[in-house]
Enzyme design. Structure first.
Site, short mmCIF file in Angstrom:
data_model
loop_
_atom_site.label_atom_id
_atom_site.label_comp_id
_atom_site.label_asym_id
_atom_site.label_seq_id
_atom_site.Cartn_x
_atom_site.Cartn_y
_atom_site.Cartn_z
N SER A 90 0.80 -1.23 0.00
CA SER A 90 0.00 0.00 0.00
C SER A 90 0.83 1.28 0.00
O SER A 90 2.05 1.25 -0.01
CB SER A 90 -0.95 0.04 1.19
OG SER A 90 -0.22 0.23 2.38
N TYR B 68 -3.03 0.53 -3.14
CA TYR B 68 -4.23 1.09 -2.52
C TYR B 68 -3.84 2.00 -1.37
O TYR B 68 -2.73 1.92 -0.84
CB TYR B 68 -5.17 -0.02 -2.05
CG TYR B 68 -4.56 -0.90 -0.99
CD1 TYR B 68 -4.75 -0.63 0.37
CD2 TYR B 68 -3.75 -1.98 -1.33
CE1 TYR B 68 -4.17 -1.42 1.34
CE2 TYR B 68 -3.17 -2.78 -0.37
CZ TYR B 68 -3.39 -2.50 0.97
OH TYR B 68 -2.80 -3.28 1.93
N GLY C 97 5.70 -2.06 1.58
CA GLY C 97 5.83 -3.37 0.96
C GLY C 97 6.69 -3.31 -0.30
O GLY C 97 7.64 -2.54 -0.39
#
EC number: 4.1.1.11
Length: 127
Positions: free
Chosen positions: A25, A58, A73
């Site tokens: 994200s 997102y 990430g």
């Protein structure tokens, strides 16, 4: 017919952090999310102005007023702290809706504070 149109953009956001060990994200200051009509968990495209990388992820809301722009990430491999990025959201709409649609565009300064709000993108280059 439906078209995919840009609905919101954070222009020239400065990456404040890249956290490889967080679950995917992008974390964005909630004030910035609201300013351009984005939503938590919404899919966004990110364009890195420094290296040309493009990715999709997102939104996770970050602390209001913090200016946080943190890629988490795997996305953290495509940016570095201090990179300039463009964060874009899109909406599906009919041709009729698209004809009158005006996206919300926030031009940010180096501290990720809004310098200027735009509707349709201007015909000139913004540096």
């Amino acid at each position: 017919m439906y078209r995919t149109m840009m609905s919101g953009k954070l222009h020239r956001a400065t990456v404040t952090e890249a956290n490889l060990n967080y679950v995917g994200s992008i974390t964005i200051d909630e004030d910035l999310i609201d300013a351009v009509g984005m939503l938590p968990n919404e899919k966004v495209q990110i364009v890195n102005n420094n290296n040309g990388a493009r990715l999709e992820t997102y939104i996770i809301p970050g602390k209001r007023g913090s200016g946080v722009i943190c890629l988490n990430g795997a996305a953290a491999r495509l940016v570095q702290e201090g990179d300039k990025v463009i964060i874009i959201s899109y909406k599906m709409m009919s041709d009729q809706e698209a004809a009158s649609h005006e996206p919300k565009v926030a031009v940010l300064n180096d501290q990720n504070k809004i310098e200027q709000m735009l509707g349709n993108e201007p015909a000139r280059t913004i540096l």
